[in-house]
Design a protein around this motif. Structure first.
Motif, PDB file in Angstrom:
ATOM      1  N   GLU A   1     -18.659   7.228  12.407  1.00 43.62           N
ATOM      2  CA  GLU A   1     -17.995   8.195  13.609  1.00 43.62           C
ATOM      3  C   GLU A   1     -19.528   8.793  14.163  1.00 43.62           C
ATOM      4  O   GLU A   1     -20.287   9.072  13.534  1.00 43.62           O
ATOM      5  CB  GLU A   1     -17.293   9.386  12.851  1.00 43.62           C
ATOM      6  CG  GLU A   1     -16.206   8.762  12.117  1.00 43.62           C
ATOM      7  CD  GLU A   1     -15.019   8.169  13.063  1.00 43.62           C
ATOM      8  OE1 GLU A   1     -14.933   8.653  14.203  1.00 43.62           O
ATOM      9  OE2 GLU A   1     -14.231   7.276  12.442  1.00 43.62           O
TER      10      GLU A   1
ATOM     11  N   LYS B   1     -16.161   4.221   7.883  1.00 40.00           N
ATOM     12  CA  LYS B   1     -16.604   3.871   9.378  1.00 40.00           C
ATOM     13  C   LYS B   1     -17.679   4.668   9.756  1.00 40.00           C
ATOM     14  O   LYS B   1     -17.432   5.986   9.818  1.00 40.00           O
ATOM     15  CB  LYS B   1     -15.202   4.152  10.094  1.00 40.00           C
ATOM     16  CG  LYS B   1     -15.251   3.430  11.498  1.00 40.00           C
ATOM     17  CD  LYS B   1     -13.875   3.271  12.192  1.00 40.00           C
ATOM     18  CE  LYS B   1     -13.180   4.506  12.170  1.00 40.00           C
ATOM     19  NZ  LYS B   1     -11.938   4.334  13.080  1.00 40.00           N
TER      20      LYS B   1
ATOM     21  N   TYR C   1     -15.160  -4.373  11.069  1.00 45.48           N
ATOM     22  CA  TYR C   1     -14.231  -3.452  10.520  1.00 45.48           C
ATOM     23  C   TYR C   1     -13.604  -3.855   9.415  1.00 45.48           C
ATOM     24  O   TYR C   1     -13.102  -3.339   8.311  1.00 45.48           O
ATOM     25  CB  TYR C   1     -13.222  -2.726  11.517  1.00 45.48           C
ATOM     26  CG  TYR C   1     -13.943  -1.537  12.350  1.00 45.48           C
ATOM     27  CD1 TYR C   1     -13.356  -1.008  13.207  1.00 45.48           C
ATOM     28  CD2 TYR C   1     -15.297  -1.164  12.035  1.00 45.48           C
ATOM     29  CE1 TYR C   1     -13.478   0.076  14.075  1.00 45.48           C
ATOM     30  CE2 TYR C   1     -15.875  -0.167  12.806  1.00 45.48           C
ATOM     31  CZ  TYR C   1     -14.964   0.261  13.761  1.00 45.48           C
ATOM     32  OH  TYR C   1     -15.412   1.700  14.432  1.00 45.48           O
TER      33      TYR C   1
ATOM     34  N   GLU D   1     -22.695  -2.655  13.931  1.00 42.77           N
ATOM     35  CA  GLU D   1     -21.557  -2.013  14.362  1.00 42.77           C
ATOM     36  C   GLU D   1     -22.204  -1.179  15.310  1.00 42.77           C
ATOM     37  O   GLU D   1     -21.403  -0.747  16.388  1.00 42.77           O
ATOM     38  CB  GLU D   1     -20.797  -0.927  13.109  1.00 42.77           C
ATOM     39  CG  GLU D   1     -19.796  -0.305  13.713  1.00 42.77           C
ATOM     40  CD  GLU D   1     -19.130   0.727  12.559  1.00 42.77           C
ATOM     41  OE1 GLU D   1     -19.859   0.427  11.328  1.00 42.77           O
ATOM     42  OE2 GLU D   1     -18.404   1.521  12.845  1.00 42.77           O
TER      43      GLU D   1
ATOM     44  N   ASP E   1     -23.872  -1.982   9.279  1.00 45.30           N
ATOM     45  CA  ASP E   1     -23.658  -0.468  10.119  1.00 45.30           C
ATOM     46  C   ASP E   1     -24.463  -0.692  11.498  1.00 45.30           C
ATOM     47  O   ASP E   1     -24.307  -0.065  12.430  1.00 45.30           O
ATOM     48  CB  ASP E   1     -24.443   0.645   9.115  1.00 45.30           C
ATOM     49  CG  ASP E   1     -23.601   0.868   8.109  1.00 45.30           C
ATOM     50  OD1 ASP E   1     -23.954   1.520   7.101  1.00 45.30           O
ATOM     51  OD2 ASP E   1     -22.238   0.388   8.075  1.00 45.30           O
TER      52      ASP E   1
ATOM     53  N   GLU F   1      -7.787  -0.895  12.575  1.00 43.29           N
ATOM     54  CA  GLU F   1      -8.650  -0.870  13.440  1.00 43.29           C
ATOM     55  C   GLU F   1      -9.064  -2.314  13.738  1.00 43.29           C
ATOM     56  O   GLU F   1      -9.322  -2.823  15.074  1.00 43.29           O
ATOM     57  CB  GLU F   1      -9.767   0.090  13.378  1.00 43.29           C
ATOM     58  CG  GLU F   1      -9.418   1.673  12.970  1.00 43.29           C
ATOM     59  CD  GLU F   1      -9.246   1.871  11.734  1.00 43.29           C
ATOM     60  OE1 GLU F   1      -9.183   1.058  10.664  1.00 43.29           O
ATOM     61  OE2 GLU F   1      -9.195   3.193  11.449  1.00 43.29           O
TER      62      GLU F   1
ATOM     63  N   HIS G   1     -11.291  -1.649   7.195  1.00 40.17           N
ATOM     64  CA  HIS G   1     -10.689  -0.853   7.993  1.00 40.17           C
ATOM     65  C   HIS G   1      -9.929  -1.845   8.856  1.00 40.17           C
ATOM     66  O   HIS G   1     -10.213  -2.062  10.025  1.00 40.17           O
ATOM     67  CB  HIS G   1     -11.481  -0.004   9.130  1.00 40.17           C
ATOM     68  CG  HIS G   1     -12.445   0.871   8.215  1.00 40.17           C
ATOM     69  ND1 HIS G   1     -12.230   1.817   7.530  1.00 40.17           N
ATOM     70  CD2 HIS G   1     -13.807   0.573   8.157  1.00 40.17           C
ATOM     71  CE1 HIS G   1     -13.378   2.238   6.924  1.00 40.17           C
ATOM     72  NE2 HIS G   1     -14.279   1.681   7.222  1.00 40.17           N
TER      73      HIS G   1
ATOM     74  N   LYS H   1     -15.316  -4.124   6.302  1.00 41.03           N
ATOM     75  CA  LYS H   1     -15.565  -2.849   5.601  1.00 41.03           C
ATOM     76  C   LYS H   1     -14.345  -2.288   5.223  1.00 41.03           C
ATOM     77  O   LYS H   1     -14.230  -1.102   4.740  1.00 41.03           O
ATOM     78  CB  LYS H   1     -16.207  -1.900   6.678  1.00 41.03           C
ATOM     79  CG  LYS H   1     -17.535  -2.032   7.109  1.00 41.03           C
ATOM     80  CD  LYS H   1     -18.182  -1.028   8.003  1.00 41.03           C
ATOM     81  CE  LYS H   1     -19.545  -0.806   7.905  1.00 41.03           C
ATOM     82  NZ  LYS H   1     -19.942   0.499   8.772  1.00 41.03           N
TER      83      LYS H   1
END
Length: 177
Positions: free
Chosen positions: A34, A32, A90, A66, A63, A98, A95, A93
């Protein structure tokens, strides 16, 4: 003398022997994003931020998509479509927890979106939260399909459709010149 090479039925089978060596690389590329919180508004909202994010998503540039959706959510934190699309990214990917949070927020804002509800149910099942998946399924069944829940929701949906129609008409007018 020629060295004998293993015979693989598919290209995936060929790469399976490298799976252990590439695990860290795959994990790193699906991490993810950040970033440091923006304390002052450096950028202003721009028209087409959602469409740009969707276009990047459709190109497989997760990416960049996002980043576009997070930029939009920085300005409009309750934007349902951006929350849903970020949740989908997410989920792709890996995740999922989330993703469920974001998709749930989107479905609560626009409960008449049956495909969003379907994505949320699928994400809940992947996480193993069958109870939440069943609640979302039941809420969708109680709504009677894809209709807005009340007059205010119907007015919002109608406004969105009218805006889309006006945008299409302006595009067609420009295109025909």
């Amino acid at each position: 003398w020629q060295v004998r090479q293993p015979i693989y039925k598919t290209s995936k089978a060929k790469w399976m022997r490298y799976q252990n060596h590439m695990a860290d690389l795959i994990k790193g590329t699906n991490a993810k994003i950040e970033w440091d919180a923006i304390t002052d508004m450096i950028s202003l909202p721009e028209p087409g931020m959602l469409q740009a994010g969707v276009a990047l998503y459709e190109e497989g540039k997760l990416d960049e998509a996002e980043y576009e959706f997070k930029k939009l959510l920085h300005h409009l934190p309750e934007h349902a479509a951006a929350n849903h699309m970020l949740g989908v990214i997410y989920a792709r990917k890996g995740h999922i927890a989330e993703a469920v949070e974001l998709m749930e927020k989107a479905v609560l804002a626009c409960p008449w979106k049956k495909y969003w509800r379907k994505d949320l149910i699928q994400a809940c099942e992947i996480v193993g939260d069958e109870e939440k998946a069943e609640q979302v399924r039941a809420a969708g069944a109680n709504r009677g399909g894809n209709r807005p829940a009340n007059n205010q929701d119907a007015e919002v949906e109608l406004q969105v459709l009218e805006d889309d129609e006006a945008e299409l008409e302006s595009y067609l007018t420009e295109y025909s010149r």
